[in-house]
Design an enzyme around this catalytic site. Structure first.
Site, PDB file in Angstrom:
ATOM      1  N   GLY A  41       1.183  -1.228   0.240  1.00 44.32           N
ATOM      2  CA  GLY A  41       0.264  -0.381   0.356  1.00 44.32           C
ATOM      3  C   GLY A  41       1.221   1.574   0.024  1.00 44.32           C
ATOM      4  N   ASP A  42       0.360   2.468  -0.313  1.00 40.96           N
ATOM      5  CA  ASP A  42       1.363   3.392  -0.458  1.00 40.96           C
ATOM      6  C   ASP A  42       1.793   4.809   0.616  1.00 40.96           C
ATOM      7  OD1 ASP A  42      -1.064   4.887  -0.519  1.00 40.96           O
ATOM      8  OD2 ASP A  42      -0.963   5.491  -2.955  1.00 40.96           O
ATOM      9  N   THR A  93      -6.364   1.527   0.014  1.00 40.05           N
ATOM     10  CA  THR A  93      -8.174   1.643   0.816  1.00 40.05           C
ATOM     11  C   THR A  93      -8.367   2.655   2.516  1.00 40.05           C
ATOM     12  OG1 THR A  93      -8.011  -0.058  -0.495  1.00 40.05           O
ATOM     13  CG2 THR A  93      -9.724   0.848   0.334  1.00 40.05           C
ATOM     14  N   ASP A 103       2.108  12.137  47.483  1.00 39.23           N
ATOM     15  CA  ASP A 103       2.764  10.751  47.253  1.00 39.23           C
ATOM     16  C   ASP A 103       2.756  10.244  47.607  1.00 39.23           C
ATOM     17  OD1 ASP A 103       2.196   8.292  45.553  1.00 39.23           O
ATOM     18  OD2 ASP A 103       4.977   8.515  45.350  1.00 39.23           O
TER      19      ASP A 103
HETATM   20  C1  SPV Z   1       5.678   5.776  41.142  1.00 39.23           C
HETATM   21  O1  SPV Z   1       5.758   6.186  39.827  1.00 39.23           O
HETATM   22  O2  SPV Z   1       5.014   6.698  41.608  1.00 39.23           O
HETATM   23  C2  SPV Z   1       7.077   5.166  41.914  1.00 39.23           C
HETATM   24  C3  SPV Z   1       8.157   4.685  41.256  1.00 39.23           C
HETATM   25  O3  SPV Z   1       6.055   4.539  42.709  1.00 39.23           O
HETATM   26  S1  SPV Z   1       8.816   5.964  42.112  1.00 39.23           S
HETATM   27  O4  SPV Z   1       8.709   7.160  42.199  1.00 39.23           O
HETATM   28  O5  SPV Z   1      10.551   5.834  41.500  1.00 39.23           O
HETATM   29  O6  SPV Z   1       9.218   5.664  43.595  1.00 39.23           O
HETATM   30 MG    MG Z   2       4.355   5.096  43.620  1.00 42.10          MG
END
Ligand code: SPV
Ligand code: MG
Length: 432
Positions: free
Chosen positions: A91-92, A123, A205
């Site tokens: 195909g192109d 196509t 986190d």
């Molecule tokens: C995350 O991405 O949340 C991880 C990896 O748990 S780290 O941040 O390196 O712990």
């Molecule tokens: Mg993590």
């Protein structure tokens, strides 16, 4: 003698477009169709729904074909050297972008061996587009997506996962494809990081973002992608809660959860020993793993145990002891983490671990030790590499710079060069 005509198919379904190619090829001579093998399909195209054998069977059903062979590389060197076709039909749709590499490869080979390239207009009608869309949707179904990580582990020396935290970043993971020299590459899987999922929401986190919200992120990603997902399950919480997490993730079509052997208030591992972090004891963590495995309903889902011994400066022996214990408790893989700039402690661990265990998948997250290549990691027995925070870390400074520049100049003209065009943004997302 009839001319030999060769064409290669990288598809799970034969539609009008493929039949056009076959019809054209038949007019030129005896047709041999190549079926691209699974391991090449995942680099070049998308994950096949059918196995190589099933795809061979499917192609063999097309009337009037002389032979069907398996093409083991996306590049045509081997195939052209062995069958010396008079014509290669394609195909192109490969004159621009990464697929050009393949075109250049064929043109070069035909020059060397003789033979002619015949390009058939691609196509692109409504029916073909609809079929393509349906295939994508099928690939995104939970059962199929979930099983894909285990399949990838068999197909490729190292599975490459990139962090995603939204539909948009999911699309980047899904669609980004590069060609370098003669190789074509793309990510295999996606990582839903606790760090990025939290940071995106302006939260630390520390397992503060609740599961309902984290599942929503998964759902946003799943809506627009087909690649398998590895979920950062933090500590997994209480064992009594973890079993529910496993069930929910499995049902959604997530392929794996990684839980880390920490307890109490979890902080991000990249703080190392700068903050108070408590490692769980082996017995408790093994219990959590085994209960998780007990609650799992499918065979595909993976529970991966993350070892924090190197992060917490407890040494390699402690890490190894935990790795073997977690595997005995049922873990389907281990993740070993480090915040050293050099990869040495990770390499030493992997080499030592592989002396006693040559099959349990090893996962690493080279955020700090970022000089090591995927190839080197793979040589030391690593099976999954996760680029855990890179899309978010790329986006934040870019956005902040634009905000600052607008504030400084009291207008937006000066940021023009930092932005994608209006046309690009309004056409970025296709309507179905
Ligand atoms: C995350 O991405 O949340 C991880 C990896 O748990 S780290 O941040 O390196 O712990
Ligand atoms: Mg993590």
């Amino acid at each position: 003698m009839s001319k030999i005509v060769y064409t290669c198919f990288c598809t799970d379904i034969i539609h009008e477009g493929h039949m056009n190619i076959i019809e054209k090829a038949k007019k030129l001579g005896s047709v041999i169709v190549g079926v691209l093998c699974d391991s090449e399909m995942i680099r070049y195209n998308r994950f096949p729904i059918l196995t190589t054998e099933e795809r061979v069977k499917m192609v063999k059903k097309i009337p009037g074909i002389k032979d069907v062979i398996i093409q083991n590389s996306i590049l045509y060197d081997e195939v052209i050297a062995s069958i010396h076709p008079d014509y290669v039909v394609h195909g192109d749709n490969w004159s621009s972008g990464p697929l050009q590499v393949i075109r250049n490869n064929i043109v070069g080979l035909l020059k060397e061996f003789g033979g002619k390239l015949v390009e058939v207009p691609y196509t692109k009608n409504e029916t073909v587009q609809k079929i393509d869309q349906q295939m994508r949707e099928k690939m995104a179904m939970p059962e199929l997506r979930r099983a894909r990580l285990r399949k990838l582990l068999k197909l490729t020396p190292i599975v490459k996962a990139i962090e995603v935290h939204s539909g948009l970043t999911g699309l980047i993971a899904e669609k980004t494809i590069v060609s370098e020299g003669e190789a074509i590459d793309q990510f295999d899987a996606m990582w839903i990081s606790s760090l990025c999922d939290s940071t995106e929401k302006g939260k630390p986190d520390i397992e503060l973002v609740d599961m309902t919200s984290r599942f929503r992120t998964i759902n946003d990603v799943m809506e627009v992608t087909t690649k398998p997902i590895i979920f950062d399950g933090d500590t997994g919480g209480l064992t009594e809660h973890f079993v529910y997490m496993v069930r929910s993730l499995e049902r959604m079509g997530v392929s794996a959860v990684i839980i880390e052997d920490k307890t109490g208030l979890k902080k991000n591992s990249l703080f190392g020993t700068e903050v108070v972090q408590t490692q769980d004891n082996i017995e408790n963590f093994c219990y959590k793993i085994s209960e998780g495995k007990r609650s799992q309903l499918s065979d595909d889902f993976m529970i991966i145990a993350r070892i924090e011994s190197l992060i917490l400066k407890k040494g390699e022996d402690d890490a190894l002891k935990r790795a073997y214990a977690y595997i005995k408790a049922g873990a389907d893989g281990i993740m070993i983490h480090s915040r050293e700039k050099r990869p040495d402690e990770i390499i030493n661990f992997c080499d030592e671990f592989r002396k006693k265990d040559d099959k349990t998948p090893i996962v690493v997250v080279p955020t700090s030790f970022n000089t090591i290549t995927e190839e080197e990691l793979s040589k030391h027995g690593v099976n999954i590499v996760i680029y855990a925070n890179h899309l978010l870390r790329a986006a934040y400074p870019a956005m902040e710079n634009v905000a600052r520049t607008i504030l400084t100049h009291h207008r937006a003209k000066e940021v023009d060069d930092c932005l994608m065009s209006i046309n690009d943004i309004i056409t970025l997302i296709d309507e179905i």
